[in-house]
Scaffold this motif. Structure first.
Motif, mmCIF file in Angstrom:
data_model
loop_
_atom_site.group_PDB
_atom_site.id
_atom_site.type_symbol
_atom_site.label_atom_id
_atom_site.label_comp_id
_atom_site.label_asym_id
_atom_site.label_seq_id
_atom_site.Cartn_x
_atom_site.Cartn_y
_atom_site.Cartn_z
ATOM 1 N N LEU A 1 29.132 44.903 47.382
ATOM 2 C CA LEU A 1 30.567 44.999 47.140
ATOM 3 C C LEU A 1 30.808 45.579 45.743
ATOM 4 C CD1 LEU A 1 31.683 41.492 48.498
ATOM 5 C CD2 LEU A 1 31.584 43.656 49.740
ATOM 6 N N SER A 2 32.066 45.799 45.424
ATOM 7 C CA SER A 2 32.401 46.323 44.093
ATOM 8 C C SER A 2 33.671 45.667 43.548
ATOM 9 C CB SER A 2 32.591 47.842 44.161
ATOM 10 O OG SER A 2 33.624 48.175 45.078
ATOM 11 N N ILE A 3 33.996 44.480 44.064
ATOM 12 C CA ILE A 3 35.271 43.855 43.690
ATOM 13 C C ILE A 3 35.119 42.738 42.668
ATOM 14 C CG2 ILE A 3 36.323 44.423 45.909
ATOM 15 C CD1 ILE A 3 35.831 41.548 46.788
ATOM 16 N N TRP A 4 33.884 42.211 42.508
ATOM 17 C CA TRP A 4 33.686 41.104 41.576
ATOM 18 C C TRP A 4 33.160 41.612 40.238
ATOM 19 C CZ3 TRP A 4 36.330 37.364 43.526
ATOM 20 C CH2 TRP A 4 36.362 37.158 44.901
ATOM 21 N N SER A 5 32.996 40.704 39.282
ATOM 22 C CA SER A 5 32.742 41.126 37.903
ATOM 23 C C SER A 5 31.270 41.306 37.547
ATOM 24 C CB SER A 5 33.380 40.133 36.920
ATOM 25 O OG SER A 5 32.861 38.836 37.103
#
Length: 357
Positions: free
Chosen positions: A249-253
């Motif tokens: 994914l690419s949505i978390w930090s």
């Protein structure tokens, strides 16, 4: 007569030896035969038992939903502490249908999955027409937007006027409206006045997630054969190789929070151990979680089955979960991670709106 008795004794002895040898052979080879059969049928390929179960799940699936009902609205809006009563469960039968199934030469299968939910009154103490008081999500989102963003004066004036006269911070909705959708009065007005910014006035907590899920493509390992290192691919049965064509994914930090680990939680590899940590990717909340052994049950055939549960630390405010903390813009316009208390999890990056479970 003696010869007949002697002959019968020899036959009896020989028969006993045959049965004894058969028993020894059965004990010796039955375990390996059973394991071989299990491995054969626990592969995701057409014709196996597992494929039939995976394609058309025979086990009934249910989802239980609880809500908090604010019973002292006036007192709360005047600064008092909220008095909340938990209502539920509101039980829905879940029907899953796998669509657009494709098989690939590298031992993977891709598919999409649509879901349908039917309210089960017999398992629910209240009807889904039950009305309860809860936070007005649209109202609070717009208030937060006006306080944190550099909004044009005209837009700020329009929103401020609507918030003052149209809606309140607390709304009353039925369970059915809350979960599956209702026309929001604020968005309805904004849609007419600012159609270039607001194009939809329908709001739902659950329907949007369900509708979006049917367009998600999942690529999984079919567990057939061996990999390039000569390891059985059965150990990775059902493992998600790609989600929406991406390996992460690419949505978390951070990269750990963005990992896609494990299966979709409907299947796992055979021969699971009690000391094994099992991983599953939950696309409804856009993250992977781990499960640990909890207890052993016996099924109808007196076979031991293991129960795995999500441990408390999966949603705890600890360093391992730092990647799920949110980036907040401070008053000096610097970015800072803000972590929620243990037991809470923000779906903001996942649903692209302010929502916490």
């Amino acid at each position: 007569m003696v010869d007949r008795i002697h002959c019968a004794s020899i036959v009896l002895i020989l028969s006993s030896i045959v049965f004894l040898l058969s028993g020894i052979l059965l004990i010796t080879f039955s375990d390996s035969l059973i394991k071989k059969t299990v491995k054969k049928e626990c592969q995701l390929k057409q014709g196996t038992i597992l494929y039939k179960i995976w394609h058309d799940t025979p086990v009934p699936l249910y989802i239980s939903i609880y809500v908090f009902d604010l019973v002292n609205e006036v007192e709360f809006l005047n600064g008092g502490k909220p008095h909340l009563i938990q209502r539920g469960p509101f039980v829905y039968r879940e029907q899953r249908t796998k669509e657009d199934i494709r098989f690939y030469p590298n031992g993977t299968i891709s598919y999409r999955e649509s879901r349908n939910y039917i309210f089960d009154q017999s398992k629910s103490p209240l009807d889904e027409t039950f009305r309860f008081n809860t936070i007005n999500v649209v109202y609070m989102t717009l208030i937060n937007y006006l306080h944190t963003q550099n909004v044009p004066d005209l837009f700020r004036q329009i929103i401020g006027t609507i918030l003052s006269f149209v809606e309140k911070p607390i709304m009353q909705r039925t369970i059915k409206e809350y979960l599956w959708g209702y026309q929001d009065p604020i968005l309805s007005i904004l849609k007419k006045r600012l159609p270039q910014l607001v194009m939809d006035d329908q709001i739902s907590v659950f329907a949007s997630v369900v509708n979006e899920a049917q367009y998600e493509t999942i690529l999984i390992n079919n567990g057939v054969g061996f990999d390039e290192n000569h390891n059985e691919r059965l150990n990775n049965l059902g493992k998600i190789e790609r989600f929406n064509f991406s390996t992460s994914l690419s949505i978390w930090s951070n990269k750990y929070a963005n990992m896609i680990n494990g299966t979709d939680s409907t299947i796992w590899h055979p021969d699971a151990r009690k000391d094994e940590t099992i991983y599953t990717f939950m696309n409804d909340i856009c993250r992977s979680v781990h499960l640990k052994y909890n207890q052993t049950h016996k099924n109808l055939f007196d076979i031991n089955t293991y129960q795995y549960i999500i441990p408390n630390d999966a949603f705890a405010n600890i360093s391992d979960n730092e990647g799920f903390c949110l980036n907040y813009t401070m008053t000096n316009e610097t970015q800072q991670l803000k972590c929620l208390a243990s037991g809470l999890f923000s779906l903001t990056p996942c649903l692209h709106c302010k929502f916490i479970i």
